[in-house]
Design a protein around this motif. Structure first.
Motif, PDB file in Angstrom:
ATOM      1  N   ILE A  30      20.850  47.333  21.013  1.00 32.03           N
ATOM      2  CA  ILE A  30      21.879  46.293  20.508  1.00 32.03           C
ATOM      3  C   ILE A  30      22.464  47.070  19.139  1.00 32.03           C
ATOM      4  CG2 ILE A  30      20.024  45.142  19.190  1.00 32.03           C
ATOM      5  CD1 ILE A  30      22.008  42.753  19.522  1.00 32.03           C
ATOM      6  N   TYR A  68      21.891  42.680  28.047  1.00 25.86           N
ATOM      7  CA  TYR A  68      21.822  41.264  27.591  1.00 25.86           C
ATOM      8  C   TYR A  68      20.784  40.408  28.012  1.00 25.86           C
ATOM      9  CZ  TYR A  68      23.693  36.946  26.098  1.00 25.86           C
ATOM     10  OH  TYR A  68      23.918  35.610  25.628  1.00 25.86           O
ATOM     11  N   ILE A  71      20.652  33.762  25.757  1.00 25.97           N
ATOM     12  CA  ILE A  71      19.996  33.016  24.295  1.00 25.97           C
ATOM     13  C   ILE A  71      19.877  31.396  24.978  1.00 25.97           C
ATOM     14  CG2 ILE A  71      20.572  32.248  22.316  1.00 25.97           C
ATOM     15  CD1 ILE A  71      22.614  34.406  22.101  1.00 25.97           C
ATOM     16  N   ASN A  80      20.509  33.432  16.915  1.00 28.51           N
ATOM     17  CA  ASN A  80      21.075  33.869  17.941  1.00 28.51           C
ATOM     18  C   ASN A  80      20.680  35.540  17.677  1.00 28.51           C
ATOM     19  OD1 ASN A  80      21.758  31.788  19.390  1.00 28.51           O
ATOM     20  ND2 ASN A  80      23.602  31.628  18.167  1.00 28.51           N
ATOM     21  N   ASP A  81      21.122  36.101  16.667  1.00 30.32           N
ATOM     22  CA  ASP A  81      20.869  37.469  16.361  1.00 30.32           C
ATOM     23  C   ASP A  81      19.436  37.785  16.350  1.00 30.32           C
ATOM     24  OD1 ASP A  81      20.696  35.988  14.132  1.00 30.32           O
ATOM     25  OD2 ASP A  81      21.982  37.425  12.850  1.00 30.32           O
ATOM     26  N   LEU A  84      18.088  38.051  19.907  1.00 32.71           N
ATOM     27  CA  LEU A  84      18.480  39.112  20.619  1.00 32.71           C
ATOM     28  C   LEU A  84      17.789  40.340  20.189  1.00 32.71           C
ATOM     29  CD1 LEU A  84      22.266  38.252  21.149  1.00 32.71           C
ATOM     30  CD2 LEU A  84      20.504  38.472  22.875  1.00 32.71           C
ATOM     31  N   ILE A  88      15.881  42.068  23.115  1.00 35.23           N
ATOM     32  CA  ILE A  88      16.439  43.273  24.013  1.00 35.23           C
ATOM     33  C   ILE A  88      15.722  44.497  23.778  1.00 35.23           C
ATOM     34  CG2 ILE A  88      18.573  44.741  23.669  1.00 35.23           C
ATOM     35  CD1 ILE A  88      20.031  42.075  23.470  1.00 35.23           C
TER      36      ILE A  88
END
Length: 135
Positions: A30, A68, A71, A80-81, A84, A88
């Motif tokens: 990411i 991906y 979420i 959310n960030d 991830l 990821i």
């Protein structure tokens, strides 16, 4: 294919998208925004590896489609960030030295909106902490 998650209060030049789409390979999990871009004029992109999520990272994130991770519905607006970044696989990077216009968290920083979203933020944080505690 490359996915971009971009906040609606952020404007990034199309050459940034082109550059990132050509320079993100399968070793990278990411790539997110470095806050210093808001004070930068020009175009001289640099990637830097990170361990922790820096401020403004989630305002613009790039992820190869095959990396991906969905979420969870329990996380509505916030974290959310973080989710991830946690889930990821691959290098976690920020991109800097590109011009970005806009501001960080325009809507959330509005006092009327922030009052209304406090309960959402709390619920999102609880959901995020529960998810990572199960891993």
């Amino acid at each position: 294919p490359l996915l971009c998650i971009l906040n609606d209060d952020v404007i990034i030049d199309s050459k940034t998208f082109k550059y990132l789409s050509k320079n993100i390979d399968d070793s990278i999990g990411i790539v997110g925004l470095d806050y210093t871009n808001y004070n930068y004029t020009g175009f001289n992109p640099v990637f830097s590896e990170i361990v922790f999520r820096p401020y403004a990272f989630g305002c613009c994130m790039f992820i190869l489609k095959n990396k991906y991770v969905q979420i969870p519905d329990d996380i509505k607006v916030f974290f959310n960030d973080d989710f991830l970044l946690y889930k990821i696989k691959g290098k976690k990077l920020v991109f800097s030295n590109v011009e970005v216009r806009g501001s960080v968290s325009t809507s959330i920083n509005d006092p009327k909106v922030s009052e209304a979203t406090n309960s959402i933020k709390q619920a999102d944080e609880e959901a995020f902490r529960k998810i990572i505690s199960q891993c």
